[in-house]
Design a protein around this motif. Structure first.
Motif, PDB file in Angstrom:
ATOM      1  N   ASN A   1       0.824  -1.214   0.000  1.00 57.89           N
ATOM      2  CA  ASN A   1       0.000   0.000   0.000  1.00 57.89           C
ATOM      3  C   ASN A   1       0.855   1.261   0.000  1.00 57.89           C
ATOM      4  O   ASN A   1       0.534   2.257  -0.673  1.00 57.89           O
ATOM      5  CB  ASN A   1      -0.923  -0.006   1.223  1.00 57.89           C
ATOM      6  CG  ASN A   1      -2.014  -1.050   1.126  1.00 57.89           C
ATOM      7  OD1 ASN A   1      -2.328  -1.534   0.032  1.00 57.89           O
ATOM      8  ND2 ASN A   1      -2.596  -1.431   2.253  1.00 57.89           N
ATOM      9  N   ALA A   2       1.966   1.238   0.742  1.00 56.43           N
ATOM     10  CA  ALA A   2       2.851   2.407   0.778  1.00 56.43           C
ATOM     11  C   ALA A   2       3.496   2.638  -0.585  1.00 56.43           C
ATOM     12  O   ALA A   2       3.628   3.789  -1.036  1.00 56.43           O
ATOM     13  CB  ALA A   2       3.916   2.217   1.847  1.00 56.43           C
ATOM     14  N   ILE A   3       3.910   1.564  -1.253  1.00 58.79           N
ATOM     15  CA  ILE A   3       4.491   1.702  -2.592  1.00 58.79           C
ATOM     16  C   ILE A   3       3.443   2.228  -3.569  1.00 58.79           C
ATOM     17  O   ILE A   3       3.724   3.133  -4.379  1.00 58.79           O
ATOM     18  CB  ILE A   3       5.042   0.350  -3.078  1.00 58.79           C
ATOM     19  CG1 ILE A   3       6.251  -0.064  -2.237  1.00 58.79           C
ATOM     20  CG2 ILE A   3       5.411   0.417  -4.551  1.00 58.79           C
ATOM     21  CD1 ILE A   3       7.458   0.834  -2.372  1.00 58.79           C
ATOM     22  N   ARG A   4       2.234   1.697  -3.507  1.00 62.29           N
ATOM     23  CA  ARG A   4       1.160   2.188  -4.385  1.00 62.29           C
ATOM     24  C   ARG A   4       0.930   3.676  -4.184  1.00 62.29           C
ATOM     25  O   ARG A   4       0.868   4.448  -5.155  1.00 62.29           O
ATOM     26  CB  ARG A   4      -0.136   1.426  -4.075  1.00 62.29           C
ATOM     27  CG  ARG A   4      -1.349   1.896  -4.880  1.00 62.29           C
ATOM     28  CD  ARG A   4      -2.642   1.483  -4.194  1.00 62.29           C
ATOM     29  NE  ARG A   4      -2.733   2.084  -2.865  1.00 62.29           N
ATOM     30  CZ  ARG A   4      -3.456   1.587  -1.862  1.00 62.29           C
ATOM     31  NH1 ARG A   4      -4.129   0.462  -2.022  1.00 62.29           N
ATOM     32  NH2 ARG A   4      -3.481   2.195  -0.689  1.00 62.29           N
ATOM     33  N   ASP A   5       0.824   4.127  -2.940  1.00 63.98           N
ATOM     34  CA  ASP A   5       0.573   5.545  -2.664  1.00 63.98           C
ATOM     35  C   ASP A   5       1.738   6.413  -3.146  1.00 63.98           C
ATOM     36  O   ASP A   5       1.532   7.525  -3.647  1.00 63.98           O
ATOM     37  CB  ASP A   5       0.342   5.758  -1.172  1.00 63.98           C
ATOM     38  CG  ASP A   5      -0.942   5.109  -0.677  1.00 63.98           C
ATOM     39  OD1 ASP A   5      -1.795   4.765  -1.537  1.00 63.98           O
ATOM     40  OD2 ASP A   5      -1.087   4.921   0.547  1.00 63.98           O
ATOM     41  N   THR A   6       2.959   5.915  -3.015  1.00 60.28           N
ATOM     42  CA  THR A   6       4.123   6.672  -3.479  1.00 60.28           C
ATOM     43  C   THR A   6       4.108   6.821  -4.991  1.00 60.28           C
ATOM     44  O   THR A   6       4.392   7.900  -5.527  1.00 60.28           O
ATOM     45  CB  THR A   6       5.420   5.972  -3.029  1.00 60.28           C
ATOM     46  OG1 THR A   6       5.466   5.953  -1.603  1.00 60.28           O
ATOM     47  CG2 THR A   6       6.647   6.715  -3.552  1.00 60.28           C
ATOM     48  N   LEU A   7       3.764   5.751  -5.689  1.00 59.19           N
ATOM     49  CA  LEU A   7       3.705   5.814  -7.149  1.00 59.19           C
ATOM     50  C   LEU A   7       2.672   6.843  -7.607  1.00 59.19           C
ATOM     51  O   LEU A   7       2.909   7.618  -8.548  1.00 59.19           O
ATOM     52  CB  LEU A   7       3.362   4.447  -7.734  1.00 59.19           C
ATOM     53  CG  LEU A   7       4.402   3.339  -7.550  1.00 59.19           C
ATOM     54  CD1 LEU A   7       3.852   2.009  -8.071  1.00 59.19           C
ATOM     55  CD2 LEU A   7       5.706   3.678  -8.255  1.00 59.19           C
ATOM     56  N   ILE A   8       1.538   6.870  -6.930  1.00 58.58           N
ATOM     57  CA  ILE A   8       0.448   7.760  -7.341  1.00 58.58           C
ATOM     58  C   ILE A   8       0.732   9.202  -6.915  1.00 58.58           C
ATOM     59  O   ILE A   8       0.653  10.141  -7.729  1.00 58.58           O
ATOM     60  CB  ILE A   8      -0.890   7.272  -6.749  1.00 58.58           C
ATOM     61  CG1 ILE A   8      -1.278   5.917  -7.368  1.00 58.58           C
ATOM     62  CG2 ILE A   8      -1.999   8.307  -6.990  1.00 58.58           C
ATOM     63  CD1 ILE A   8      -2.452   5.246  -6.682  1.00 58.58           C
ATOM     64  N   ASN A   9       1.078   9.388  -5.650  1.00 51.56           N
ATOM     65  CA  ASN A   9       1.183  10.749  -5.105  1.00 51.56           C
ATOM     66  C   ASN A   9       2.522  11.416  -5.390  1.00 51.56           C
ATOM     67  O   ASN A   9       2.595  12.632  -5.554  1.00 51.56           O
ATOM     68  CB  ASN A   9       0.951  10.711  -3.594  1.00 51.56           C
ATOM     69  CG  ASN A   9      -0.423  10.184  -3.234  1.00 51.56           C
ATOM     70  OD1 ASN A   9      -1.397  10.411  -3.957  1.00 51.56           O
ATOM     71  ND2 ASN A   9      -0.516   9.465  -2.128  1.00 51.56           N
ATOM     72  N   ARG A  10       3.571  10.619  -5.457  1.00 46.70           N
ATOM     73  CA  ARG A  10       4.906  11.194  -5.644  1.00 46.70           C
ATOM     74  C   ARG A  10       5.320  11.243  -7.103  1.00 46.70           C
ATOM     75  O   ARG A  10       5.952  12.202  -7.547  1.00 46.70           O
ATOM     76  CB  ARG A  10       5.917  10.366  -4.846  1.00 46.70           C
ATOM     77  CG  ARG A  10       7.369  10.830  -4.944  1.00 46.70           C
ATOM     78  CD  ARG A  10       7.596  12.112  -4.208  1.00 46.70           C
ATOM     79  NE  ARG A  10       9.023  12.401  -4.029  1.00 46.70           N
ATOM     80  CZ  ARG A  10       9.526  13.599  -3.796  1.00 46.70           C
ATOM     81  NH1 ARG A  10       8.712  14.637  -3.697  1.00 46.70           N
ATOM     82  NH2 ARG A  10      10.812  13.788  -3.640  1.00 46.70           N
ATOM     83  N   PHE A  11       4.928  10.206  -7.868  1.00 47.87           N
ATOM     84  CA  PHE A  11       5.431  10.091  -9.237  1.00 47.87           C
ATOM     85  C   PHE A  11       4.345  10.166 -10.305  1.00 47.87           C
ATOM     86  O   PHE A  11       4.629   9.962 -11.478  1.00 47.87           O
ATOM     87  CB  PHE A  11       6.225   8.790  -9.393  1.00 47.87           C
ATOM     88  CG  PHE A  11       7.438   8.736  -8.518  1.00 47.87           C
ATOM     89  CD1 PHE A  11       8.526   9.547  -8.776  1.00 47.87           C
ATOM     90  CD2 PHE A  11       7.474   7.922  -7.402  1.00 47.87           C
ATOM     91  CE1 PHE A  11       9.645   9.525  -7.960  1.00 47.87           C
ATOM     92  CE2 PHE A  11       8.586   7.890  -6.578  1.00 47.87           C
ATOM     93  CZ  PHE A  11       9.671   8.697  -6.851  1.00 47.87           C
ATOM     94  N   GLY A  12       3.121  10.474  -9.921  1.00 48.48           N
ATOM     95  CA  GLY A  12       2.091  10.783 -10.893  1.00 48.48           C
ATOM     96  C   GLY A  12       1.523   9.609 -11.665  1.00 48.48           C
ATOM     97  O   GLY A  12       0.913   9.795 -12.710  1.00 48.48           O
ATOM     98  N   PHE A  13       1.680   8.378 -11.169  1.00 51.80           N
ATOM     99  CA  PHE A  13       1.017   7.250 -11.811  1.00 51.80           C
ATOM    100  C   PHE A  13      -0.498   7.433 -11.679  1.00 51.80           C
ATOM    101  O   PHE A  13      -0.997   7.785 -10.610  1.00 51.80           O
ATOM    102  CB  PHE A  13       1.413   5.930 -11.144  1.00 51.80           C
ATOM    103  CG  PHE A  13       2.766   5.395 -11.555  1.00 51.80           C
ATOM    104  CD1 PHE A  13       2.873   4.139 -12.137  1.00 51.80           C
ATOM    105  CD2 PHE A  13       3.922   6.122 -11.338  1.00 51.80           C
ATOM    106  CE1 PHE A  13       4.107   3.625 -12.501  1.00 51.80           C
ATOM    107  CE2 PHE A  13       5.170   5.637 -11.706  1.00 51.80           C
ATOM    108  CZ  PHE A  13       5.261   4.375 -12.294  1.00 51.80           C
ATOM    109  N   ALA A  14      -1.208   7.207 -12.776  1.00 51.30           N
ATOM    110  CA  ALA A  14      -2.668   7.305 -12.716  1.00 51.30           C
ATOM    111  C   ALA A  14      -3.214   6.177 -11.837  1.00 51.30           C
ATOM    112  O   ALA A  14      -2.801   5.021 -11.964  1.00 51.30           O
ATOM    113  CB  ALA A  14      -3.261   7.212 -14.117  1.00 51.30           C
ATOM    114  N   ARG A  15      -4.141   6.510 -10.945  1.00 49.65           N
ATOM    115  CA  ARG A  15      -4.660   5.520  -9.996  1.00 49.65           C
ATOM    116  C   ARG A  15      -5.235   4.303 -10.707  1.00 49.65           C
ATOM    117  O   ARG A  15      -5.048   3.164 -10.258  1.00 49.65           O
ATOM    118  CB  ARG A  15      -5.722   6.180  -9.109  1.00 49.65           C
ATOM    119  CG  ARG A  15      -6.167   5.336  -7.927  1.00 49.65           C
ATOM    120  CD  ARG A  15      -7.114   6.131  -7.040  1.00 49.65           C
ATOM    121  NE  ARG A  15      -6.454   7.294  -6.468  1.00 49.65           N
ATOM    122  CZ  ARG A  15      -5.754   7.258  -5.339  1.00 49.65           C
ATOM    123  NH1 ARG A  15      -5.614   6.120  -4.669  1.00 49.65           N
ATOM    124  NH2 ARG A  15      -5.203   8.361  -4.868  1.00 49.65           N
TER     125      ARG A  15
END
Length: 880
Positions: free
Chosen positions: A486-500
């Motif tokens: 979950n932490a990696i998922r949130d980092t990808l979305i919030n920090r690096f702009g991956f579309a949810r």
């Protein structure tokens, strides 16, 4: 002063962009605006509709540039440039008119500005695209209003700032429409339709016609002319050696942008020619004596830096229409002023708009001057989007292979575009020629450019598969895996702009063997990925190793429904992951495996990082938490494994070892592997999978924009303790010592840490600020203070760093010092509400209750709906 008036983005005519971004105010018709202006004993400035008219006419001139023949295109650009300079003159008149409002009362001045803002924001018959014609008006109003120290003025300043932010976002959102107008590329086989922009052009073409506009400006296109023999005396740049360019800048010097451009040129160690307008550096009095102004000092500094000063006429007049004394004055007076600046000024001259006549060419010959044209036009005077300017220049250079590039040093967009152009030209091996007194020539001292790496991922879409399993059916349950995922998922979305919607997450019961394989084959397969996409795969759960009959060990990841007795049947062998990676239709694929025994991910080792042409190379890489015979430690903070916690810190910026704002997979491994090995009995492994061509998976860091305040979260004691250990064992930014880590076969490999990138002063300031935020969150206040101080050394007007430095003082209970820096922040950015709250806190603790109360009240006025309102109101109660 820049004037970003020309072709704006092709904006939705339904008003979506304006409704979403522009300042929300009650629509006012033209009559109502005039009535409001009349209350201030003045009128709506006549320059506003004139600015809009010229802006619209230029759109009509250049909207379908690709359909014009060479002569038509040349004349359209020339007249468009004339329209541009007409609008510069209008802007100066408008500035003078606005300065005269100083005779009005404060309320009348603000009311007058309100009238202008209401017209720009909601005037009758204005399309959203039209509003970009007034960007420079808003910029000037912002500076004018900033002089007022009253709360209404601060609120008005905030309103203008929001409008400017809206325009900037509109430009970014409609970058493609701008390129469709300006970029001179080959027509694609499939033309994208942009009906809304076409509607806007249709509307404008009912009002104006290109032929009439050209004729109004004294241009009737003739039949093909007989070539003028005098043209052979001109320099166009086509005679330069292959892969050699000359940088030239027209229309300056500008009070600030010229110096910024000079700083960039110094950073890259490249020369340029500055074609200067005489009246920008001084004047000639009635006795024929030159009088230099303060801009002449800028010219002297350019000459001292090795650049050439050249003549661009006295008033930027259309010299093809001039003759006699007027023509001689335009050329001769500027030559006199340049000689006063430096007797060895270059004998180079550029006709404004490139427009010349026979008399002008003969006069140059008599004065010992040479006409310099160009063969690569940036169109930066017209195009407001830096990326579009960059693409146009690079495309033209690729076609021409040599030549003189025309820029203008009076636009902010040129400042932004120039480093991107230079990065690419240097990477492609181009040389930069300087004027040596008789010709353009590459000097030996100019050959070596400073090492500078500027990478762009150029990814089209970003995908991820994130898997975390705690609740195994037949294997021991885990405590950390789902939290890690979950932490990696949130980092990808919030920090690096991956579309949810492009981050596929499988947790616990969802992570069956069939679901995991379906995520790759069904959700990422069947043509859903594009060749310029990237895919990140993270697995947190059990791993296992089985010895084959050949004696070779084979690693597996364990789905939630796997049976230990049926390992070869319902687990997923690492060799399958290799095949999946090789078959995915994406540019870069990166596996990160936080599982026991995850080291057996490869049948061959090795890693190659070719950063220069990374975008052209496929990348298939894997980073594992441990070796083939190792268990994974789960003793990290907040229920994370040690490996994933370290990975999260790395992705938060600590793995940017060369400070270029980009984290490559190699940098991630270089930071994570020694750090984890130094804190646990794990030796993470890293390498390339079969099918890789040496490409690097890239994470682009976003610049930190957080203004520290009482609401800013800091790390817990447990998190800080582990990060302190990381700081001891992890790779250090800027260190050039080789880093030894395991490859995926169990052997050792050396990774050379990248050298620290210097960057511009703005980039260095941002880097220091970002480091300061990391230190602050780890409660390393001395280090944070030093980092924010460094940021302000690079950028004295950096309001973000000023506030953050103030809050570091505040946390150390140095309240008077903190208050000074919060006041500095407000001085730099009067609309920054959070600084008023911080100032109130500092003053309250300094026992200056009255000033604290005013600061808090200012915050409530500026941010009445923010999440901090309750906090500020409670603070006000405590002051009573």
């Amino acid at each position: 002063m820049k004037f970003n008036y020309l072709i704006a983005a092709a904006i939705s005519l339904s008003g979506i962009a304006g409704a979403a971004y522009l300042y929300q105010s009650t629509p006012l018709g033209a009559a109502k605006v005039l009535a409001q202006a009349a209350d201030a004993q003045t009128e709506l400035p006549e320059e506003l509709p004139a600015l809009l008219k010229a802006y619209r006419q230029t759109i009509v001139l250049l909207a379908d540039e690709k359909t014009l023949n060479e002569k038509e295109r040349k004349e359209a650009i020339r007249v468009g440039s004339a329209l541009f300079h007409d609008n510069l003159a209008r802007l100066k008149k408008l500035e003078a008119r606005l300065e005269q409002t100083s005779s009005l009362s404060a309320s009348q001045r603000l009311s007058y500005v309100d009238g202008i803002l209401n017209y720009i924001e909601s005037g009758d018959n204005l399309y959203d695209a039209d509003r970009l014609a007034f960007r420079e008006v808003l910029t000037y109003l912002q500076r004018l209003v900033a002089k007022e120290q009253t709360l209404p003025a601060v609120k008005q300043h905030k309103r203008i700032s929001e409008d400017l932010s809206a325009l900037a976002e509109i430009e970014q959102n409609y970058d493609q429409e701008l390129k469709a107008i300006f970029a001179r590329f080959e027509t694609r086989s499939i033309e994208l339709k942009r009906e809304k922009w076409d509607d806007y052009l249709t509307k404008l073409r009912k009002i104006y016609q290109r032929e009439q506009i050209l004729k109004d400006y004294g241009v009737i296109l003739p039949y093909p002319e007989i070539p003028d023999a005098s043209a052979e005396k001109e320099i166009f740049g086509r005679g330069l050696p292959p892969k050699t360019v000359v940088l030239s800048f027209d229309d300056g010097p500008h009070a600030s942008y010229t110096q910024e451009i000079a700083a960039i040129l110094k950073q890259y160690n490249v020369p340029a020619v500055f074609f200067e307008v005489g009246r920008n550096v001084g004047s000639i009095d009635a006795q024929g004596k030159e009088k230099l102004n303060k801009n002449a000092d800028i010219s002297k500094s350019l000459k001292a830096a090795g650049h050439a000063l050249a003549n661009h006429s006295y008033s930027h007049a259309l010299l093809s229409k001039e003759s006699g004394d007027n023509l001689r004055a335009e050329i001769g007076q500027t030559d006199q002023l340049l000689k006063a600046i430096d007797p060895s000024r270059s004998p180079l001259f550029r006709f404004p708009y490139g427009a010349k006549n026979k008399e002008g060419m003969e006069l140059l010959s008599k004065l010992g001057l040479r006409s310099v044209m160009w063969n690569i036009d940036s169109l930066d005077w017209a195009d407001p989007v830096p990326n579009s300017i960059v693409e146009r220049v690079l495309s033209s250079v690729e076609k021409e292979q040599r030549g003189i590039i025309l820029f203008h040093d009076i636009h902010e967009r040129t400042v932004k575009a120039l480093p991107l152009v230079l990065d690419k030209l240097i990477a492609d091996g181009y040389r930069f020629a300087a004027w040596d007194g008789s010709e353009f020539k590459v000097g030996k001292e100019r050959q070596a450019a400073p090492e500078k790496v500027s990478l762009g991922s150029e990814y089209q879409d970003s995908w991820a598969v994130v898997i975390g399993i705690n609740d195994y059916q037949k294997w021991p349950k885990l405590q950390y895996a789902v939290q890690d995922a979950n932490a990696i998922r949130d980092t990808l979305i919030n920090r690096f702009g991956f579309a949810r919607e492009k981050v596929i997450t499988l947790s616990n019961a969802e992570a069956t063997r069939n679901h995991i394989l379906a995520a790759f084959h069904d959700q990422l397969g069947h043509g859903k990925l594009k060749k310029d996409d990237r895919v990140f795969i993270f697995f947190a759960g059990h791993g296992a190793t089985r010895q084959l009959s050949s004696g070779r060990n084979l690693g597996y990841i364990i789905p939630v429904d796997s049976d230990p007795a049926q390992l070869s049947v319902d687990a997923i062998p690492m060799t399958d992951l290799q095949n999946i990676a090789e078959n995915l239709q994406a540019k870069h694929v990166f596996f990160v495996m936080d599982a026991c025994y995850s080291g057996l991910g490869l049948t061959r080792g090795g890693n190659a990082a070719f950063l220069k042409d990374n975008a052209k190379r496929l990348g298939r890489q894997m980073l594992t938490a441990g070796g083939a015979d190792q268990l994974v430690a789960d003793g990290g903070p907040n229920g994370h494994s040690v490996f994933t916690w370290t990975l999260l810190q790395a992705l938060n910026g600590k793995a940017d070892l060369n400070g270029d704002g980009i984290i490559t997979a190699t940098e991630l491994a270089a930071y994570t592997a020694p750090a984890v090995a130094g804190m646990s009995a794990q030796t993470p492994a890293f390498g390339s999978l079969p099918g890789s061509e040496g490409g690097e998976f890239i994470f682009e860091l976003r610049a930190e924009t957080e203004y520290l305040s009482a609401k800013t979260n800091q790390l817990s004691s447990e998190e800080i303790a582990l990060n302190n250990k990381l700081s001891v064992v992890a790779a250090k930014p800027g260190s050039e010592a080789p880093i030894v880590i395991k490859n995926l076969n169990g052997g050792e490999q050396k990774i050379s840490a990248p050298k620290l990138v210097q960057g511009s002063s703005r980039q260095l300031a941002q880097r220091a600020n970002d480091q300061g935020l990391q230190f602050y969150k780890e409660k390393q206040y001395a280090e944070a203070e030093a980092a924010f101080t460094e940021a302000l050394k690079y950028r004295p007007d950096f309001a973000l760093a000023a506030n953050n430095l103030g809050f570091v003082y505040f946390k150390q209970q140095k309240y008077p010092e903190a208050a000074r820096w919060f006041e500095n922040t407000i001085s730099m950015d009067p609309s920054r509400a959070i600084a008023y709250m911080n100032l109130g806190d500092a003053l309250a603790r300094s026992a200056d209750k009255e000033k604290a109360r005013k600061a808090y009240q200012s915050y409530l006025e500026l941010a009445p709906n923010s999440s901090n309102v309750t906090y500020v109101r409670e603070a006000l109660k405590k002051l009573n």
